[in-house]
Write a protein that holds these residues in place. Structure first.
Motif, PDB file in Angstrom:
ATOM      1  N   GLU A 194     -13.018   4.682   4.335  1.00 55.56           N
ATOM      2  CA  GLU A 194     -12.764   6.104   4.589  1.00 55.56           C
ATOM      3  C   GLU A 194     -11.270   6.406   4.651  1.00 55.56           C
ATOM      4  O   GLU A 194     -10.802   7.425   4.110  1.00 55.56           O
ATOM      5  N   ALA A 195     -10.501   5.534   5.297  1.00 55.00           N
ATOM      6  CA  ALA A 195      -9.060   5.754   5.426  1.00 55.00           C
ATOM      7  C   ALA A 195      -8.362   5.690   4.071  1.00 55.00           C
ATOM      8  O   ALA A 195      -7.435   6.472   3.802  1.00 55.00           O
ATOM      9  N   LEU A 196      -8.787   4.778   3.216  1.00 55.71           N
ATOM     10  CA  LEU A 196      -8.190   4.662   1.884  1.00 55.71           C
ATOM     11  C   LEU A 196      -8.467   5.902   1.044  1.00 55.71           C
ATOM     12  O   LEU A 196      -7.577   6.419   0.354  1.00 55.71           O
ATOM     13  N   VAL A 197      -9.696   6.394   1.095  1.00 51.56           N
ATOM     14  CA  VAL A 197     -10.036   7.596   0.328  1.00 51.56           C
ATOM     15  C   VAL A 197      -9.258   8.800   0.849  1.00 51.56           C
ATOM     16  O   VAL A 197      -8.711   9.592   0.065  1.00 51.56           O
ATOM     17  N   ALA A 198      -9.162   8.938   2.161  1.00 53.41           N
ATOM     18  CA  ALA A 198      -8.431  10.058   2.747  1.00 53.41           C
ATOM     19  C   ALA A 198      -6.950  10.010   2.379  1.00 53.41           C
ATOM     20  O   ALA A 198      -6.341  11.035   2.039  1.00 53.41           O
ATOM     21  N   ARG A 199      -6.359   8.812   2.442  1.00 55.74           N
ATOM     22  CA  ARG A 199      -4.936   8.669   2.090  1.00 55.74           C
ATOM     23  C   ARG A 199      -4.715   8.970   0.613  1.00 55.74           C
ATOM     24  O   ARG A 199      -3.697   9.580   0.240  1.00 55.74           O
ATOM     25  N   ALA A 200      -5.641   8.571  -0.232  1.00 56.84           N
ATOM     26  CA  ALA A 200      -5.516   8.856  -1.666  1.00 56.84           C
ATOM     27  C   ALA A 200      -5.579  10.352  -1.929  1.00 56.84           C
ATOM     28  O   ALA A 200      -4.837  10.883  -2.767  1.00 56.84           O
ATOM     29  N   ALA A 201      -6.449  11.043  -1.217  1.00 62.76           N
ATOM     30  CA  ALA A 201      -6.553  12.497  -1.372  1.00 62.76           C
ATOM     31  C   ALA A 201      -5.256  13.173  -0.953  1.00 62.76           C
ATOM     32  O   ALA A 201      -4.773  14.097  -1.622  1.00 62.76           O
ATOM     33  N   PRO A 213       0.807  -1.222   0.000  1.00 64.38           N
ATOM     34  CA  PRO A 213       0.000   0.000   0.000  1.00 64.38           C
ATOM     35  C   PRO A 213       0.843   1.276   0.000  1.00 64.38           C
ATOM     36  O   PRO A 213       0.517   2.243  -0.696  1.00 64.38           O
ATOM     37  N   GLY A 214       1.934   1.290   0.759  1.00 66.54           N
ATOM     38  CA  GLY A 214       2.772   2.474   0.794  1.00 66.54           C
ATOM     39  C   GLY A 214       3.360   2.809  -0.568  1.00 66.54           C
ATOM     40  O   GLY A 214       3.434   3.985  -0.966  1.00 66.54           O
ATOM     41  N   ARG A 215       3.781   1.799  -1.299  1.00 68.14           N
ATOM     42  CA  ARG A 215       4.363   2.026  -2.625  1.00 68.14           C
ATOM     43  C   ARG A 215       3.318   2.507  -3.618  1.00 68.14           C
ATOM     44  O   ARG A 215       3.614   3.301  -4.512  1.00 68.14           O
ATOM     45  N   ARG A 216       2.085   2.061  -3.459  1.00 67.88           N
ATOM     46  CA  ARG A 216       1.044   2.519  -4.384  1.00 67.88           C
ATOM     47  C   ARG A 216       0.716   3.996  -4.156  1.00 67.88           C
ATOM     48  O   ARG A 216       0.554   4.759  -5.109  1.00 67.88           O
ATOM     49  N   PHE A 217       0.627   4.392  -2.891  1.00 70.26           N
ATOM     50  CA  PHE A 217       0.359   5.806  -2.627  1.00 70.26           C
ATOM     51  C   PHE A 217       1.552   6.671  -3.020  1.00 70.26           C
ATOM     52  O   PHE A 217       1.386   7.803  -3.480  1.00 70.26           O
ATOM     53  N   ALA A 218       2.760   6.133  -2.872  1.00 74.39           N
ATOM     54  CA  ALA A 218       3.947   6.860  -3.332  1.00 74.39           C
ATOM     55  C   ALA A 218       3.906   7.019  -4.853  1.00 74.39           C
ATOM     56  O   ALA A 218       4.335   8.055  -5.390  1.00 74.39           O
ATOM     57  N   ALA A 219       3.394   6.007  -5.549  1.00 72.89           N
ATOM     58  CA  ALA A 219       3.261   6.105  -7.007  1.00 72.89           C
ATOM     59  C   ALA A 219       2.275   7.209  -7.385  1.00 72.89           C
ATOM     60  O   ALA A 219       2.510   7.969  -8.336  1.00 72.89           O
ATOM     61  N   ILE A 220       1.157   7.309  -6.645  1.00 72.80           N
ATOM     62  CA  ILE A 220       0.191   8.382  -6.906  1.00 72.80           C
ATOM     63  C   ILE A 220       0.869   9.739  -6.743  1.00 72.80           C
ATOM     64  O   ILE A 220       0.722  10.643  -7.584  1.00 72.80           O
ATOM     65  N   GLU A 221       1.648   9.882  -5.678  1.00 71.69           N
ATOM     66  CA  GLU A 221       2.336  11.150  -5.435  1.00 71.69           C
ATOM     67  C   GLU A 221       3.311  11.464  -6.569  1.00 71.69           C
ATOM     68  O   GLU A 221       3.387  12.608  -7.045  1.00 71.69           O
ATOM     69  N   ARG A 245     -15.669  14.442   2.264  1.00 72.02           N
ATOM     70  CA  ARG A 245     -14.806  14.885   3.358  1.00 72.02           C
ATOM     71  C   ARG A 245     -13.365  15.071   2.900  1.00 72.02           C
ATOM     72  O   ARG A 245     -12.673  15.974   3.376  1.00 72.02           O
ATOM     73  N   ALA A 246     -12.910  14.210   1.994  1.00 70.02           N
ATOM     74  CA  ALA A 246     -11.518  14.271   1.544  1.00 70.02           C
ATOM     75  C   ALA A 246     -11.306  15.311   0.448  1.00 70.02           C
ATOM     76  O   ALA A 246     -10.168  15.587   0.067  1.00 70.02           O
ATOM     77  N   GLY A 247     -12.395  15.876  -0.082  1.00 70.22           N
ATOM     78  CA  GLY A 247     -12.271  16.869  -1.134  1.00 70.22           C
ATOM     79  C   GLY A 247     -12.041  16.273  -2.504  1.00 70.22           C
ATOM     80  O   GLY A 247     -11.514  16.941  -3.408  1.00 70.22           O
ATOM     81  N   ILE A 248     -12.448  15.029  -2.694  1.00 61.02           N
ATOM     82  CA  ILE A 248     -12.330  14.363  -3.992  1.00 61.02           C
ATOM     83  C   ILE A 248     -13.688  14.366  -4.679  1.00 61.02           C
ATOM     84  O   ILE A 248     -14.701  14.005  -4.076  1.00 61.02           O
ATOM     85  N   ASP A 249     -13.705  14.755  -5.935  1.00 66.38           N
ATOM     86  CA  ASP A 249     -14.945  14.728  -6.721  1.00 66.38           C
ATOM     87  C   ASP A 249     -15.081  13.358  -7.369  1.00 66.38           C
ATOM     88  O   ASP A 249     -14.490  13.090  -8.416  1.00 66.38           O
ATOM     89  N   ALA A 250     -15.842  12.468  -6.725  1.00 68.29           N
ATOM     90  CA  ALA A 250     -15.975  11.099  -7.232  1.00 68.29           C
ATOM     91  C   ALA A 250     -16.707  11.038  -8.560  1.00 68.29           C
ATOM     92  O   ALA A 250     -16.628  10.037  -9.276  1.00 68.29           O
ATOM     93  N   SER A 251     -17.442  12.090  -8.904  1.00 70.73           N
ATOM     94  CA  SER A 251     -18.173  12.099 -10.174  1.00 70.73           C
ATOM     95  C   SER A 251     -17.301  12.568 -11.337  1.00 70.73           C
ATOM     96  O   SER A 251     -17.697  12.480 -12.490  1.00 70.73           O
TER      97      SER A 251
END
Length: 364
Positions: A248-255, A214-222, A333-339
């Motif tokens: 909720e934690a996954l969405v927040a971390r992705a944001a 999981p850490g490497r995937r979020f690092a890839a997003i960054e 809450r995370a400020g992501i527009d899912a649409s």
């Protein structure tokens, strides 16, 4: 390979059952000589990955499914050594006379001429440009891509033609191609969706033994966002009573990592995947296996899976609706527009001169 559940820490499936189309099958049975126990004790070596060249006449696949956001895709590989136990693509290996179980993650087919076939299709007189998704079925950045570089070659072709490409992956190897993807993104020709399942490293190793952590995937997003590449997150699959508490934690971390959009998919268990997943649950989480399957059944009309369009990705019923509401609230809450849908530019497409084409004339 044995049909009894046998856990290898680098593989997802515990068994290798015969496929739907197999003409013959075999089952283990106790003949009274203790051979099953002896075989189990000796069977501690993970099955090796075998690569098979799979030349293709065409590589672009078309679909008209109303619940997927693309109409054209390319899959450089058949099978996937990430070994995700839940993978909905496992039954496609049965068309190759393989099992959806261990065969799917060990018998890997690759298309050595994919880039050449891709270019030929782009040059065809009747071709009309539309965004193409890499990774619709199996991951384009699975481990063997590091050496085979087929996805890399496809991207090089797409760049020369200004062909828009969207990637879906759970492999951190996507960052290797930031140079090409960054150039394409500057012209609005590339986007990436990174699939995440759990922040729990132990659970991830059991669910997806050879996928990036999981850490490497979020690092890839960054890293992708720093390079100016539009990137989103796909929380997939959401597994009731196993991973859904992390939504909720996954969405927040992705944001936090910079994801621009997000989506989710409820666990899908088509054909033999349902049996593979039940075996996996019984081996790894026997205390909650019945509860997990009960919630899955409630979300699919009393069955392990409802394949109807509009139902297969999201499910139905009280629990499925609860997940949908939680996801929408988490994104807000995370400020992501899912649409939001990342729209790529098809107007730049143009065929470059082919090798050997005469570019100039000398009238002297």
């Amino acid at each position: 390979m044995p049909h009894r559940p046998t856990h290898h820490k680098t593989r997802g499936a515990l068994t290798n059952p015969a496929g739907r189309f197999a003409a013959a099958g075999a089952d283990d049975f106790d003949d009274g000589w203790g051979t099953l126990d002896a075989e189990a004790l000796a069977d501690d070596t993970p099955p090796a990955t075998r690569l098979h060249a799979d030349p293709a006449r065409r590589v672009i696949s078309r679909n008209d499914s109303p619940d997927v956001p693309f109409s054209a895709s390319i899959n450089p590989y058949k099978g996937c050594s990430h070994g995700c136990i839940y993978c909905f693509a496992r039954p496609t290996h049965e068309y190759l006379d393989h099992s959806a179980g261990l065969d799917f993650e060990t018998e890997i087919y690759y298309k050595p001429d994919a880039a050449e076939r891709f270019e030929a299709e782009l040059r065809a007189p009747g071709y009309r440009c539309t965004p193409i998704t890499l990774g619709a079925n199996t991951d384009p950045y699975q481990p063997d891509e590091r050496r085979l570089r087929i996805t890399r070659a496809l991207l090089a072709v797409a760049r020369r033609f200004n062909q828009p490409i969207s990637i879906v992956t759970k492999g951190a190897l996507v960052t290797r191609d930031i140079d090409v993807l960054g150039e394409m993104a500057a012209d609005n020709l590339a986007s990436v969706m990174v699939s995440v399942t759990s922040l729990d490293a132990t659970l991830k190793r059991r669910l997806e033994p050879r996928a990036a952590g999981p850490g490497r995937r979020f690092a890839a997003i960054e890293a992708l966002r720093r390079a100016g590449i539009p990137v989103g997150v796909l929380v997939a699959p959401v597994i009731p009573a196993l991973t859904d508490h992390e939504l909720e934690a996954l969405v927040a971390r992705a944001a936090e990592a910079g994801a621009l959009t997000a989506g989710y998919v409820l666990l899908r268990l088509p054909y033999g995947v349902k049996h593979l997943f039940r075996d996996w649950l019984a081996a790894h989480y026997p205390d909650r296996a019945a509860h997990v399957m009960s919630l899955i059944n409630q979300s699919h009309g009393g069955r392990d899976y409802d394949a109807r369009w509009g139902q297969r990705m999201r499910g139905s019923g009280v629990h499925a609706e609860l997940i949908a509401r939680r996801f929408r609230l988490a994104c807000r809450r995370a400020g992501i527009d899912a649409s939001r849908r990342i729209t790529l530019d098809t107007g730049r497409f143009a065929c470059p001169p082919a090798a050997g084409d005469q570019k100039a004339f000398d009238f002297a």
